[in-house]
Design an enzyme around this catalytic site. Sequence first.
Site, PDB file in Angstrom:
ATOM      1  N   ARG A   1     -98.432  27.214  53.848  1.00 31.06           N
ATOM      2  CA  ARG A   1     -98.619  27.600  52.352  1.00 31.06           C
ATOM      3  C   ARG A   1     -99.059  28.809  52.408  1.00 31.06           C
ATOM      4  O   ARG A   1     -99.049  29.548  51.473  1.00 31.06           O
ATOM      5  CB  ARG A   1     -99.341  26.579  51.781  1.00 31.06           C
ATOM      6  CG  ARG A   1     -98.446  25.332  51.170  1.00 31.06           C
ATOM      7  CD  ARG A   1     -99.368  24.071  50.659  1.00 31.06           C
ATOM      8  NE  ARG A   1     -99.866  23.624  51.764  1.00 31.06           N
ATOM      9  CZ  ARG A   1    -100.660  22.683  51.800  1.00 31.06           C
ATOM     10  NH1 ARG A   1    -101.344  22.260  50.868  1.00 31.06           N
ATOM     11  NH2 ARG A   1    -100.898  21.805  52.910  1.00 31.06           N
TER      12      ARG A   1
ATOM     13  N   GLU B   1    -111.188  16.387  61.910  1.00 30.09           N
ATOM     14  CA  GLU B   1    -111.865  15.244  61.667  1.00 30.09           C
ATOM     15  C   GLU B   1    -111.457  14.240  62.905  1.00 30.09           C
ATOM     16  O   GLU B   1    -112.444  13.524  63.490  1.00 30.09           O
ATOM     17  CB  GLU B   1    -111.662  14.568  60.322  1.00 30.09           C
ATOM     18  CG  GLU B   1    -112.711  13.645  59.917  1.00 30.09           C
ATOM     19  CD  GLU B   1    -112.520  13.218  58.475  1.00 30.09           C
ATOM     20  OE1 GLU B   1    -111.804  13.886  57.744  1.00 30.09           O
ATOM     21  OE2 GLU B   1    -113.378  12.289  58.071  1.00 30.09           O
TER      22      GLU B   1
END
Length: 172
Positions: free
Chosen positions: A60, A97
């Site tokens: 993006r 994560e």
Amino acid sequence: MDFKSIIRDIPDFPQEGIIFRDITPLLAHPQGLTAIIQGFQTKFAELNIDIDAVIGIESRGFILGAPLAMQLGASFIPVRKPKKLPSAVFRVEYALEYGTDTLEIHQDAIGAGKRVIIIDDVIATGGTAAATAKLVGQTGAKLVGYGFLIELDFLNGRKALPEVPIVSLVNY
Ligand code: AMP
């Protein structure tokens, strides 16, 4: 333009507990991309910094970084996911994560000493943007700023970034 009213919130995507900020309705708005790029231009102009190149983070960051580079009369340089760039690359691995991710840049993409900004759609934890700064460092270019359409303030991602100006257009 009221970006927040056009950005779509998708709860529990891509995993439970995450509110995904979907910018596709804003990109689909006939004036959306123009308004985003003008927003970046105005804020970077206020900072009064010289910019030789805009680095877009896949994918993006490409959508926002390329038209911004055009408007600034600057180079556009892609930072890509692994094994996409065909020539010699610098590579950075960074923690997510769960697990790790990798980004690459062409070794000869920017000249040493060139002044660059890094653009992406969202800064969350800042891990992706911090890793991209490391790639810029390897090329010998000078990072002079960051631009994000969306900043998730509660994650305090800017703390993970080098001490350069950070522009964001929408905050949550
Ligand atoms: P981070 O490395 O944690 O700052 O995450 C940044 C990257 O993950 C960006 O490239 C974003 O596109 C994506 N991202 C993270 N959180 C969100 C979210 N809540 N909504 C949309 N994209 C996100």
